[in-house]
Design a protein around this motif. Sequence first.
Motif, PDB file in Angstrom:
ATOM      1  N   GLN A   1       0.828  -1.207   0.000  1.00  0.00           N
ATOM      2  CA  GLN A   1       0.000   0.000   0.000  1.00  0.00           C
ATOM      3  C   GLN A   1       0.862   1.257   0.000  1.00  0.00           C
ATOM      4  N   ARG A   2       1.974   1.225   0.703  1.00  0.00           N
ATOM      5  CA  ARG A   2       2.889   2.370   0.703  1.00  0.00           C
ATOM      6  C   ARG A   2       3.493   2.586  -0.682  1.00  0.00           C
ATOM      7  N   VAL A   3       3.793   1.494  -1.379  1.00  0.00           N
ATOM      8  CA  VAL A   3       4.304   1.605  -2.747  1.00  0.00           C
ATOM      9  C   VAL A   3       3.239   2.257  -3.633  1.00  0.00           C
ATOM     10  N   ARG A   4       2.021   1.799  -3.521  1.00  0.00           N
ATOM     11  CA  ARG A   4       0.939   2.368  -4.337  1.00  0.00           C
ATOM     12  C   ARG A   4       0.723   3.843  -4.007  1.00  0.00           C
ATOM     13  N   ASN A   5       0.789   4.180  -2.729  1.00  0.00           N
ATOM     14  CA  ASN A   5       0.638   5.571  -2.324  1.00  0.00           C
ATOM     15  C   ASN A   5       1.798   6.418  -2.854  1.00  0.00           C
ATOM     16  N   ALA A   6       3.012   5.898  -2.742  1.00  0.00           N
ATOM     17  CA  ALA A   6       4.185   6.642  -3.239  1.00  0.00           C
ATOM     18  C   ALA A   6       4.071   6.871  -4.739  1.00  0.00           C
ATOM     19  N   PHE A   7       3.589   5.857  -5.468  1.00  0.00           N
ATOM     20  CA  PHE A   7       3.405   6.032  -6.909  1.00  0.00           C
ATOM     21  C   PHE A   7       2.336   7.084  -7.181  1.00  0.00           C
ATOM     22  N   ALA A   8       1.265   7.038  -6.437  1.00  0.00           N
ATOM     23  CA  ALA A   8       0.190   8.013  -6.635  1.00  0.00           C
ATOM     24  C   ALA A   8       0.689   9.433  -6.348  1.00  0.00           C
ATOM     25  N   GLN A   9       1.497   9.592  -5.307  1.00  0.00           N
ATOM     26  CA  GLN A   9       2.043  10.914  -4.988  1.00  0.00           C
ATOM     27  C   GLN A   9       2.971  11.409  -6.097  1.00  0.00           C
ATOM     28  N   MET A  10       3.814  10.512  -6.610  1.00  0.00           N
ATOM     29  CA  MET A  10       4.703  10.874  -7.706  1.00  0.00           C
ATOM     30  C   MET A  10       3.880  11.184  -8.947  1.00  0.00           C
ATOM     31  N   ASP A  11       2.863  10.396  -9.184  1.00  0.00           N
ATOM     32  CA  ASP A  11       1.997  10.590 -10.342  1.00  0.00           C
ATOM     33  C   ASP A  11       1.331  11.963 -10.296  1.00  0.00           C
ATOM     34  N   VAL A  12       0.961  12.413  -9.119  1.00  0.00           N
ATOM     35  CA  VAL A  12       0.363  13.746  -8.970  1.00  0.00           C
ATOM     36  C   VAL A  12       1.359  14.810  -9.426  1.00  0.00           C
ATOM     37  N   GLN A  13       2.616  14.680  -9.014  1.00  0.00           N
ATOM     38  CA  GLN A  13       3.619  15.672  -9.411  1.00  0.00           C
ATOM     39  C   GLN A  13       3.899  15.616 -10.907  1.00  0.00           C
ATOM     40  N   LEU A  14       3.966  14.408 -11.461  1.00  0.00           N
ATOM     41  CA  LEU A  14       4.185  14.283 -12.900  1.00  0.00           C
ATOM     42  C   LEU A  14       2.988  14.845 -13.663  1.00  0.00           C
ATOM     43  N   GLN A  15       1.787  14.595 -13.159  1.00  0.00           N
ATOM     44  CA  GLN A  15       0.590  15.152 -13.795  1.00  0.00           C
ATOM     45  C   GLN A  15       0.608  16.673 -13.727  1.00  0.00           C
TER      46      GLN A  15
ATOM     47  N   LYS B   1       9.920  18.823  -6.918  1.00  0.00           N
ATOM     48  CA  LYS B   1       8.950  17.936  -6.272  1.00  0.00           C
ATOM     49  C   LYS B   1       8.953  16.557  -6.931  1.00  0.00           C
ATOM     50  N   ILE B   2       9.106  16.531  -8.241  1.00  0.00           N
ATOM     51  CA  ILE B   2       9.158  15.255  -8.955  1.00  0.00           C
ATOM     52  C   ILE B   2      10.371  14.456  -8.508  1.00  0.00           C
ATOM     53  N   ALA B   3      11.509  15.117  -8.399  1.00  0.00           N
ATOM     54  CA  ALA B   3      12.729  14.426  -7.966  1.00  0.00           C
ATOM     55  C   ALA B   3      12.551  13.824  -6.569  1.00  0.00           C
ATOM     56  N   ALA B   4      11.962  14.594  -5.669  1.00  0.00           N
ATOM     57  CA  ALA B   4      11.730  14.086  -4.310  1.00  0.00           C
ATOM     58  C   ALA B   4      10.732  12.929  -4.328  1.00  0.00           C
ATOM     59  N   SER B   5       9.690  13.043  -5.143  1.00  0.00           N
ATOM     60  CA  SER B   5       8.687  11.982  -5.234  1.00  0.00           C
ATOM     61  C   SER B   5       9.274  10.704  -5.819  1.00  0.00           C
ATOM     62  N   ARG B   6      10.128  10.845  -6.834  1.00  0.00           N
ATOM     63  CA  ARG B   6      10.787   9.666  -7.422  1.00  0.00           C
ATOM     64  C   ARG B   6      11.642   8.961  -6.380  1.00  0.00           C
ATOM     65  N   GLN B   7      12.401   9.744  -5.631  1.00  0.00           N
ATOM     66  CA  GLN B   7      13.272   9.156  -4.622  1.00  0.00           C
ATOM     67  C   GLN B   7      12.448   8.430  -3.558  1.00  0.00           C
ATOM     68  N   PHE B   8      11.376   9.058  -3.086  1.00  0.00           N
ATOM     69  CA  PHE B   8      10.526   8.431  -2.082  1.00  0.00           C
ATOM     70  C   PHE B   8       9.901   7.153  -2.632  1.00  0.00           C
ATOM     71  N   TYR B   9       9.411   7.206  -3.870  1.00  0.00           N
ATOM     72  CA  TYR B   9       8.808   6.026  -4.495  1.00  0.00           C
ATOM     73  C   TYR B   9       9.828   4.890  -4.578  1.00  0.00           C
ATOM     74  N   ASN B  10      11.008   5.183  -5.097  1.00  0.00           N
ATOM     75  CA  ASN B  10      12.021   4.135  -5.247  1.00  0.00           C
ATOM     76  C   ASN B  10      12.480   3.589  -3.900  1.00  0.00           C
ATOM     77  N   ASP B  11      12.574   4.432  -2.885  1.00  0.00           N
ATOM     78  CA  ASP B  11      12.917   3.948  -1.538  1.00  0.00           C
ATOM     79  C   ASP B  11      11.835   3.010  -1.016  1.00  0.00           C
ATOM     80  N   THR B  12      10.580   3.370  -1.241  1.00  0.00           N
ATOM     81  CA  THR B  12       9.457   2.544  -0.784  1.00  0.00           C
ATOM     82  C   THR B  12       9.423   1.216  -1.532  1.00  0.00           C
ATOM     83  N   VAL B  13       9.658   1.254  -2.838  1.00  0.00           N
ATOM     84  CA  VAL B  13       9.706   0.021  -3.634  1.00  0.00           C
ATOM     85  C   VAL B  13      10.854  -0.867  -3.166  1.00  0.00           C
ATOM     86  N   THR B  14      11.987  -0.271  -2.865  1.00  0.00           N
ATOM     87  CA  THR B  14      13.137  -1.049  -2.386  1.00  0.00           C
ATOM     88  C   THR B  14      12.806  -1.767  -1.081  1.00  0.00           C
ATOM     89  N   ARG B  15      12.160  -1.056  -0.149  1.00  0.00           N
ATOM     90  CA  ARG B  15      11.770  -1.705   1.121  1.00  0.00           C
ATOM     91  C   ARG B  15      10.809  -2.858   0.866  1.00  0.00           C
TER      92      ARG B  15
END
Length: 184
Positions: free
Chosen positions: A28-42, A128-142
Amino acid sequence: MGYIILAIVIVLILVIISIYNSLVTLRQRVRNAFAQMDVQLQRRFDLIPNLVDTVKGYMKHESDVLEKVTALRTSWANATTVAEKSDLDNQLSGALKTIMAVSENYPDLKASQNFSELQEELRATENKIAASRQFYNDTVTRYNTKIQVIPANIVAAIFGFKPEDMFKVDSDEARKNVKVDFNN
């Protein structure tokens, strides 16, 4: 002897439930991180029509770049996977770099307050996109690590937990930052 076996079974069930719940939480955290990144990319893609409209009058003979940016924005709406969005993001970064570089040839465009505001908004969005990407990738790694370590890997296999894709930059050109220069 029966109580000992029952106690072991109960402890085993509790461990499996605990591992399962932690896997669900991480997914769920991965999905949330992707959604947050997706918001910034959008948000970046939403800035595009304003940028294109502002630049259009100045860059009539660079219309192919503007058309590419518009086409990428349209493709974005149909993208559903991390890989598709990552590819479109890479392509858009390259197109935006071209627009910013070409804008250097148009002093009136560079002096336009609307263009300056869009550049600033784009710069903030890129951060913001850079920060979101990093958070997403950290969450995916965990998450991916959790589904690969013992004993969680056994529970993950039983319940069908699959690894998630990282958001990555595929080309050297796309790895470069979009240049927004306020000094010229």
